[in-house]
Design a protein around this motif. Sequence first.
Motif, mmCIF file in Angstrom:
data_model
loop_
_atom_site.group_PDB
_atom_site.id
_atom_site.type_symbol
_atom_site.label_atom_id
_atom_site.label_comp_id
_atom_site.label_asym_id
_atom_site.label_seq_id
_atom_site.Cartn_x
_atom_site.Cartn_y
_atom_site.Cartn_z
ATOM 1 N N ASN A 1 -3.111 75.528 79.219
ATOM 2 C CA ASN A 1 -1.681 75.405 78.998
ATOM 3 C C ASN A 1 -1.308 74.287 78.514
ATOM 4 O OD1 ASN A 1 0.915 76.641 79.271
ATOM 5 N ND2 ASN A 1 1.302 75.492 81.117
ATOM 6 N N SER A 2 -1.788 73.692 77.608
ATOM 7 C CA SER A 2 -1.608 72.564 76.780
ATOM 8 C C SER A 2 -2.559 72.426 75.503
ATOM 9 C CB SER A 2 -1.716 71.338 77.626
ATOM 10 O OG SER A 2 -1.490 69.858 76.957
ATOM 11 N N ASP A 3 -2.024 71.931 74.553
ATOM 12 C CA ASP A 3 -2.634 71.869 73.437
ATOM 13 C C ASP A 3 -3.307 70.324 73.120
ATOM 14 O OD1 ASP A 3 -0.279 70.489 72.620
ATOM 15 O OD2 ASP A 3 -0.066 71.665 70.685
ATOM 16 N N TYR A 4 -2.968 69.439 74.311
ATOM 17 C CA TYR A 4 -3.430 68.106 74.195
ATOM 18 C C TYR A 4 -4.276 67.742 75.131
ATOM 19 C CZ TYR A 4 -2.969 63.072 73.931
ATOM 20 O OH TYR A 4 -3.232 61.505 73.897
ATOM 21 N N TRP A 5 -5.752 67.883 74.985
ATOM 22 C CA TRP A 5 -6.646 67.923 75.750
ATOM 23 C C TRP A 5 -6.903 66.680 76.802
ATOM 24 C CZ3 TRP A 5 -10.870 64.211 75.735
ATOM 25 C CH2 TRP A 5 -10.958 63.265 74.824
ATOM 26 N N PRO A 6 -6.107 65.639 76.491
ATOM 27 C CA PRO A 6 -6.205 64.726 77.438
ATOM 28 C C PRO A 6 -5.487 64.905 78.831
ATOM 29 C CG PRO A 6 -6.178 63.365 75.441
ATOM 30 C CD PRO A 6 -6.122 65.041 75.199
ATOM 31 N N GLN A 7 -4.624 66.009 78.687
ATOM 32 C CA GLN A 7 -3.520 66.271 79.773
ATOM 33 C C GLN A 7 -4.224 67.499 80.519
ATOM 34 O OE1 GLN A 7 0.188 67.047 78.014
ATOM 35 N NE2 GLN A 7 0.850 64.752 78.034
ATOM 36 N N TRP A 8 -5.541 67.911 80.112
ATOM 37 C CA TRP A 8 -6.120 69.150 80.714
ATOM 38 C C TRP A 8 -6.447 68.786 82.294
ATOM 39 C CZ3 TRP A 8 -9.921 71.247 76.528
ATOM 40 C CH2 TRP A 8 -9.155 71.651 75.449
ATOM 41 N N GLN A 9 -6.374 69.687 83.103
ATOM 42 C CA GLN A 9 -6.471 69.294 84.739
ATOM 43 C C GLN A 9 -7.991 69.524 84.773
ATOM 44 O OE1 GLN A 9 -3.695 71.699 86.991
ATOM 45 N NE2 GLN A 9 -2.070 70.303 86.641
ATOM 46 N N ASN A 10 -8.597 70.353 84.085
ATOM 47 C CA ASN A 10 -9.964 70.684 84.305
ATOM 48 C C ASN A 10 -10.664 69.447 83.657
ATOM 49 O OD1 ASN A 10 -12.672 71.586 84.173
ATOM 50 N ND2 ASN A 10 -12.057 73.523 84.958
ATOM 51 N N GLU A 11 -11.313 68.644 84.461
ATOM 52 C CA GLU A 11 -12.264 67.440 83.866
ATOM 53 C C GLU A 11 -13.410 68.218 83.057
ATOM 54 O OE1 GLU A 11 -11.243 64.484 83.828
ATOM 55 O OE2 GLU A 11 -9.532 65.096 84.928
ATOM 56 N N THR A 12 -14.082 69.011 83.616
ATOM 57 C CA THR A 12 -15.186 69.555 82.749
ATOM 58 C C THR A 12 -14.858 70.162 81.369
ATOM 59 O OG1 THR A 12 -16.206 70.511 84.747
ATOM 60 C CG2 THR A 12 -17.094 71.536 82.751
ATOM 61 N N ASP A 13 -13.587 70.689 81.347
ATOM 62 C CA ASP A 13 -13.080 71.087 79.876
ATOM 63 C C ASP A 13 -12.938 69.932 78.820
ATOM 64 O OD1 ASP A 13 -13.123 73.684 81.069
ATOM 65 O OD2 ASP A 13 -10.884 73.779 81.040
ATOM 66 N N LYS A 14 -12.656 68.644 79.336
ATOM 67 C CA LYS A 14 -12.376 67.684 78.634
ATOM 68 C C LYS A 14 -13.679 67.253 77.746
ATOM 69 C CE LYS A 14 -8.669 65.842 81.210
ATOM 70 N NZ LYS A 14 -8.274 64.582 81.881
ATOM 71 N N VAL A 15 -14.666 67.662 78.635
ATOM 72 C CA VAL A 15 -16.011 67.144 77.934
ATOM 73 C C VAL A 15 -17.056 67.960 77.641
ATOM 74 C CG1 VAL A 15 -15.765 64.631 78.925
ATOM 75 C CG2 VAL A 15 -16.944 66.480 80.291
ATOM 76 N N VAL A 16 -16.621 69.340 77.606
ATOM 77 C CA VAL A 16 -17.562 70.492 77.551
ATOM 78 C C VAL A 16 -18.309 70.449 76.382
ATOM 79 C CG1 VAL A 16 -16.077 71.746 76.183
ATOM 80 C CG2 VAL A 16 -17.431 72.760 77.948
ATOM 81 N N LEU A 17 -18.030 69.627 75.187
ATOM 82 C CA LEU A 17 -18.629 69.667 74.053
ATOM 83 C C LEU A 17 -19.546 68.213 74.239
ATOM 84 C CD1 LEU A 17 -16.659 71.402 71.190
ATOM 85 C CD2 LEU A 17 -18.542 72.381 72.430
ATOM 86 N N ALA A 18 -18.888 67.422 74.626
ATOM 87 C CA ALA A 18 -19.472 66.064 74.598
ATOM 88 C C ALA A 18 -20.719 65.796 75.694
ATOM 89 C CB ALA A 18 -18.452 64.937 75.069
ATOM 90 N N GLN A 19 -20.921 66.687 76.477
ATOM 91 C CA GLN A 19 -21.828 66.561 77.697
ATOM 92 C C GLN A 19 -22.889 67.966 77.439
ATOM 93 O OE1 GLN A 19 -20.323 65.538 81.407
ATOM 94 N NE2 GLN A 19 -19.371 63.614 80.494
ATOM 95 N N ASN A 20 -23.914 67.778 77.238
ATOM 96 C CA ASN A 20 -25.018 69.082 77.433
ATOM 97 C C ASN A 20 -25.629 69.277 78.656
ATOM 98 O OD1 ASN A 20 -26.192 71.169 76.459
ATOM 99 N ND2 ASN A 20 -27.735 69.972 75.342
ATOM 100 N N THR A 21 -24.678 69.956 79.727
ATOM 101 C CA THR A 21 -25.195 70.384 81.011
ATOM 102 C C THR A 21 -25.281 71.737 81.217
ATOM 103 O OG1 THR A 21 -23.204 70.012 82.008
ATOM 104 C CG2 THR A 21 -24.333 67.844 81.629
ATOM 105 N N LYS A 22 -25.817 72.273 82.227
ATOM 106 C CA LYS A 22 -25.791 73.416 82.764
ATOM 107 C C LYS A 22 -24.183 73.815 82.939
ATOM 108 C CE LYS A 22 -30.376 73.781 84.937
ATOM 109 N NZ LYS A 22 -31.004 74.096 86.205
ATOM 110 N N GLU A 23 -23.463 72.953 83.799
ATOM 111 C CA GLU A 23 -21.981 73.331 84.052
ATOM 112 C C GLU A 23 -21.344 73.282 82.836
ATOM 113 O OE1 GLU A 23 -18.409 70.919 86.167
ATOM 114 O OE2 GLU A 23 -20.272 69.893 85.967
#
Length: 628
Positions: A189-211
């Motif tokens: 519910n925001s087009d500005y990713w630093p404000q996203w509540q889901n912390e995984t969503d913020k780094v989903v491309l930066a971190q290559n993990t199973k999660e």
Amino acid sequence: MLCKENFELSQEYKETISEALKVLDKKNLALILHGVSFPSSDGENTGFGTYNSQGAKRVFDFMSGVFNALQLGPAGKTKMSDPSPYCGTVFSKNPLFINLQALTTGEWENLLSKETLNNIVENNPSKGTNRASYVYTIERVEAAMDEVYKKFIKKASSNLKKKFDKFKKENAFWLNNDALYEAFCIENNSDYWPQWQNETDKVVLAQNTKETKKRIEEISKKYKDTIEKYKLAQFIVAIQGEQTLKYAQNKGIKLIADRQVAFSDRDNWAYQALFKEGWSLGCPPDYFSKDGQAWGFSVVDPEKLFNKDGSLGPAGELLYKLYLKMFKENPGGVRIDHTVGLIDPWVYKKGALPKIEEGAGRLYSSPQHQELKKYSIATLDDIDNEFKPDEEKWIKQLSDEQIKSYGAMIEKIVIAAANECGLNKDAIVAEDLGTLTYPVEQVMKQYGLQGMKLVQFVVAEEEDHPYRCKNIVPNSWAMVGTHDNEPIRMWASKMVNTDKMHPHVRNLMEDLYNEFDGQDMIRHKLYTDEKFLAFSKLVEIFASKAQNLQIFFTDFFGINEVYNVPGTSGDPNWTLRLPDNFEEFYFEKVKSGDALNLPLALVYAIKARGRDFASQNADLIQRLEKLI
């Protein structure tokens, strides 16, 4: 001059102008016109200009034979909260540049109904003005694309779907990331990713993990239509852009792209692993800003630009792909905004001001800086301690090897990408305005880059100032101003009848009017007549030795309105457009002395070269005078 019946430039006009430009040794005459500023033709004004419109074709028709290039602005997707094209995406195009009218035709299999288009056009709140309706157009284009996507899924031909699949495959390296961001914006519910509540969503491309992999799969499935609709919009605007390029080329006009120095929120999210954490790009304190300019733009991590063997690292490869895409789409060239950012960038700590005392410095020129010295190309012996790190003369000397290191991004990324597209360094327009440090000067010289010279910003009191007409070098782009400056008429209105005019009048009399008759009358007009002063500043670029010229559309068409005021935000910025009746508008503005009378300017420019030069071109002058 102009055919009064249809307000078109005559063939005689175009041929004579072309001959005069050749006599003055001009290789390129470019009109600066950002995408939003293009006019519309009947029934297509959705509230935002686009280079893909029928109105744009009329501009190319009008320019053909006089201008041979068009300088566009950045074409990336912008945010609803910020219309600045200089904060748009670096790979994705702005969906606002889609020609919706074309989607109602058989060419696009009638993917959009004419009723929908007519509704958008009729309710455009800026209808009848030369302004864009930014938020309105975003909302209406988004709704229109819902309709287009649904029809595409249900009824598009197999041929069109195959073309779409091919586009997705060829552009997957950036398209997948950009489209995925759209889905995560809805999820959070925001087009500005630093404000996203889901912390995984913020780094989903930066971190290559199973999660993170699982999260990508989850969102991709949940928002499949959102992702595909985003990709379809990019497909449409890309295909229409290819058609526009062909049309412009057939008219003898090159398109020059604009590579902004910033990365958008979408880019920062997708490529955050390639940026230097905790640092931002900006400008040091100067006459205009005592605290410097805290842009907040990401800084590419130097350690990820190149590998130890000199080959491109992950960040270097990304930038190479970006420039390769830009040169392929715009074989007329690429303007690099803030070229210093590729050579000698000023960086500062996030949350601080871009000042020395708060830890700021030049990324590659700070051998004395505790944190930045490991990146420094310059050594302590190369520093002139009489100056501060934020001053242009901070570095006093460099070896050839050091200059090559400073120019690594220019050589191995920008020029290399141009070469792969069959172009050379002349396809690079290097915006080098503002601070020009010694490393930047040396790299520009070493690689023969064409910088910019703005006669509106000449320091008239300085005899050797590089923006003065007589000092402008051939290997450059001369202009009176850019998108960030007042129209030259507005500048002139503030200058006439003031003491500030003395050095300007002296320079203009020496550089332009030294051998003209009626010296006293000319001098008086420069002091008192704002139209004549503005005209003279335009004559300067034609009379100079610069082989390449750019004219912002407000100065050419005589529109006395500001396009953008740096340091401010709001609707007045980035919304100014050419009037839909721009041909007739230009004709009337030339008659009133507000628009540039090109034949007259060229007559003055030829005469400014001296009596002998004017005598040699007496016949040409006579033919130009018939067009005035």
